[in-house]
Design a protein around this motif. Structure first.
Motif, PDB file in Angstrom:
ATOM      1  N   ASP A 181       0.847  -1.200   0.000  1.00 23.86           N
ATOM      2  CA  ASP A 181       0.000   0.000   0.000  1.00 23.86           C
ATOM      3  C   ASP A 181       0.880   1.247   0.000  1.00 23.86           C
ATOM      4  O   ASP A 181       1.981   1.255   0.568  1.00 23.86           O
ATOM      5  N   THR A 182       0.378   2.310  -0.592  1.00 24.91           N
ATOM      6  CA  THR A 182       0.983   3.628  -0.436  1.00 24.91           C
ATOM      7  C   THR A 182      -0.105   4.674  -0.603  1.00 24.91           C
ATOM      8  O   THR A 182      -1.232   4.352  -1.003  1.00 24.91           O
ATOM      9  N   HIS A 183       0.212   5.920  -0.286  1.00 23.61           N
ATOM     10  CA  HIS A 183      -0.810   6.961  -0.325  1.00 23.61           C
ATOM     11  C   HIS A 183      -0.161   8.319  -0.520  1.00 23.61           C
ATOM     12  O   HIS A 183       1.072   8.461  -0.454  1.00 23.61           O
ATOM     13  N   ILE A 184      -1.001   9.343  -0.740  1.00 21.02           N
ATOM     14  CA  ILE A 184      -0.519  10.709  -0.926  1.00 21.02           C
ATOM     15  C   ILE A 184      -1.570  11.685  -0.425  1.00 21.02           C
ATOM     16  O   ILE A 184      -2.767  11.458  -0.584  1.00 21.02           O
ATOM     17  N   CYS A 185      -1.119  12.768   0.222  1.00 25.55           N
ATOM     18  CA  CYS A 185      -1.998  13.848   0.669  1.00 25.55           C
ATOM     19  C   CYS A 185      -1.325  15.166   0.303  1.00 25.55           C
ATOM     20  O   CYS A 185      -0.229  15.459   0.791  1.00 25.55           O
ATOM     21  N   VAL A 186      -1.957  15.940  -0.569  1.00 25.90           N
ATOM     22  CA  VAL A 186      -1.388  17.213  -1.036  1.00 25.90           C
ATOM     23  C   VAL A 186      -2.426  18.309  -0.832  1.00 25.90           C
ATOM     24  O   VAL A 186      -3.529  18.230  -1.371  1.00 25.90           O
ATOM     25  N   ALA A 187      -2.064  19.339  -0.075  1.00 25.27           N
ATOM     26  CA  ALA A 187      -3.009  20.415   0.230  1.00 25.27           C
ATOM     27  C   ALA A 187      -3.292  21.287  -0.986  1.00 25.27           C
ATOM     28  O   ALA A 187      -4.419  21.754  -1.171  1.00 25.27           O
ATOM     29  N   ASP A 188      -2.277  21.553  -1.824  1.00 26.79           N
ATOM     30  CA  ASP A 188      -2.432  22.396  -3.006  1.00 26.79           C
ATOM     31  C   ASP A 188      -1.690  21.727  -4.156  1.00 26.79           C
ATOM     32  O   ASP A 188      -0.463  21.810  -4.248  1.00 26.79           O
ATOM     33  N   LEU A 189      -2.429  21.056  -5.016  1.00 31.61           N
ATOM     34  CA  LEU A 189      -1.838  20.219  -6.052  1.00 31.61           C
ATOM     35  C   LEU A 189      -0.952  21.012  -7.004  1.00 31.61           C
ATOM     36  O   LEU A 189       0.195  20.635  -7.272  1.00 31.61           O
ATOM     37  N   ALA A 190      -1.449  22.114  -7.530  1.00 32.98           N
ATOM     38  CA  ALA A 190      -0.681  22.902  -8.490  1.00 32.98           C
ATOM     39  C   ALA A 190       0.582  23.475  -7.853  1.00 32.98           C
ATOM     40  O   ALA A 190       1.682  23.388  -8.414  1.00 32.98           O
ATOM     41  N   LYS A 191       0.442  24.045  -6.674  1.00 38.65           N
ATOM     42  CA  LYS A 191       1.585  24.644  -5.981  1.00 38.65           C
ATOM     43  C   LYS A 191       2.634  23.591  -5.644  1.00 38.65           C
ATOM     44  O   LYS A 191       3.845  23.850  -5.743  1.00 38.65           O
ATOM     45  N   ASN A 192       2.193  22.404  -5.274  1.00 38.58           N
ATOM     46  CA  ASN A 192       3.122  21.343  -4.891  1.00 38.58           C
ATOM     47  C   ASN A 192       4.051  20.954  -6.040  1.00 38.58           C
ATOM     48  O   ASN A 192       5.200  20.582  -5.813  1.00 38.58           O
ATOM     49  N   PHE A 193       3.525  21.051  -7.274  1.00 38.53           N
ATOM     50  CA  PHE A 193       4.330  20.666  -8.428  1.00 38.53           C
ATOM     51  C   PHE A 193       4.848  21.873  -9.211  1.00 38.53           C
ATOM     52  O   PHE A 193       5.326  21.739 -10.332  1.00 38.53           O
TER      53      PHE A 193
END
Length: 373
Positions: free
Chosen positions: A90-102
């Motif tokens: 298993d793995t997972h991801i949590c990103v508060a601001d998708l565009a800003k993160n990348f």
């Protein structure tokens, strides 16, 4: 659900809100007429005095304000455990601001939060690859963020194709993964699912499933599979896989790219889009190990009680995983919870219905006999 279906869901909900607004306005107009018989003194039909029109305008503005006033106060937590398995896939991801993160400048003023759970099988290569690449593929799409439903569907398929190329260069990566993502932007929640992870929304304590498990026992999936030359054997896709949608698994013959039409194992996600309201409390996203020992409603009840006790989202996720292990869960376990309010979930008063009890004619006769009447 295809992209068109998701768009219809969105349109349908907007229509429902509009219809509810229309109904309340009609009711308000009728009450106004009852209070003021001058509403139609000379039988002018739909003509109303100026005062009535002004009153209706106020009602419209108030109703529209109520519909658009809720803004989610997002906070999230996550927890994972290897469970009884020898390897963690298993793995997972949590990103508060998708565009800003990348590092991308979004055309939208609102942050787009992104959450995902990926349950690998046959190794962890596919799950890690999808976790690392899918979000970037989404933000790099030319239609991001204006047409998210189309973007997400395309991105699942493109990420799957990119993984196939990586496997051709490095065979050790060969494996598969289910994928479930949730994107929250403004008051909108978009869930995309390919596999048997599950997303469940708590709406004032009532569980609402935001995804459908893609398993061979599902009638619609069976029809799709058989139309593409696949088959179900002992509840396994082509006798080999326990899910009917997943990314990866290119190394298993007969599952993908059969006859140029695409194989029975699909990477295309089903989408569900809703508009959040004040009654929507939190979203649970979990790998199938959790759902083997929790029903959807049971998971909502359990998480809700814990949040009412301490209101700590990460701690709540940990407690869900620990409870699953106590109940005998054997698979890898991953839980992500996104809350839409900063305060604790309110108490729910259960309205108990009165049950009318009656005796049959036979029971009455037996009672009379026992009483000697």
């Amino acid at each position: 659900m295809c992209v068109q279906d998701a768009e219809q869901v969105s349109e349908g909900m907007e229509n429902q809100e509009a219809w509810a607004l229309h109904s309340e306005l009609s009711s308000t107009q009728m009450e106004s007429c009852d209070r003021n018989t001058a509403c139609d003194p000379v039988g002018l039909g739909n003509s109303f005095p100026l005062e009535s029109i002004c009153e209706d305008t106020v009602v419209v503005e108030k109703k529209q304000s109520l519909l658009s006033s809720f803004i989610p106060a997002l906070r999230s937590g996550e927890w994972s455990h290897i469970g009884q398995r020898s390897h963690m896939e298993d793995t997972h991801i949590c990103v508060a601001d998708l565009a800003k993160n990348f590092g991308y400048n979004s055309l939208s003023e609102e942050a787009i939060s992104f959450y995902g759970v990926f349950d690998g099988h046959g190794g962890k290569g596919a799950a890690n690859f999808v976790r690392d690449h899918l979000p970037r593929v989404i933000v790099e799409d030319a239609d991001f963020p204006l047409e998210l439903e189309k973007v997400v569907t395309r991105s699942f398929i493109e990420t799957d194709a990119a993984f196939e190329k990586s496997c051709s260069l490095e065979s050790a990566l060969s494996s598969g993964t289910t994928a479930l993502t949730a994107m929250i932007f403004g008051r909108s929640l978009l869930v995309a699912n390919a596999g048997d992870c599950r997303a469940v929304l708590s709406r004032h304590g009532v569980a609402m499933e935001m995804s459908k498990d893609h398993r061979p026992c599902c009638a619609n999936e069976r029809m799709r599979i058989e139309s593409l030359g696949g088959f179900i054997d002992d509840d396994y896709l082509n006798g080999q896989l326990g899910v009917t949608r997943a990314l990866g698994d290119w190394h298993i013959k007969g599952l993908k790219e059969v006859g140029g039409r695409g194989g029975p194992l699909s990477a295309e996600p089903e989408l569900k889009l809703i508009t959040l309201t004040k009654e929507d409390e939190f979203l649970i996203i979990s790998s199938d190990g959790i759902w083997e020992v929790f029903t959807s409603q049971n998971a909502v009840d359990f998480a809700r009680r814990r949040l009412q006790e301490h209101n700590d989202v990460k701690r709540c996720c940990k407690e869900v995983v620990e409870e699953a292990m106590k109940r005998g869960a054997e698979d890898n376990l991953t839980v992500v919870i996104a809350c839409f309010h900063s305060e604790r979930p309110p108490s729910v008063t259960v309205q108990r219905t009165r049950v009318k009890r009656s005796f049959s004619a036979e029971a009455i006769q037996n009672l009379k006999f026992l009483l000697g009447e």
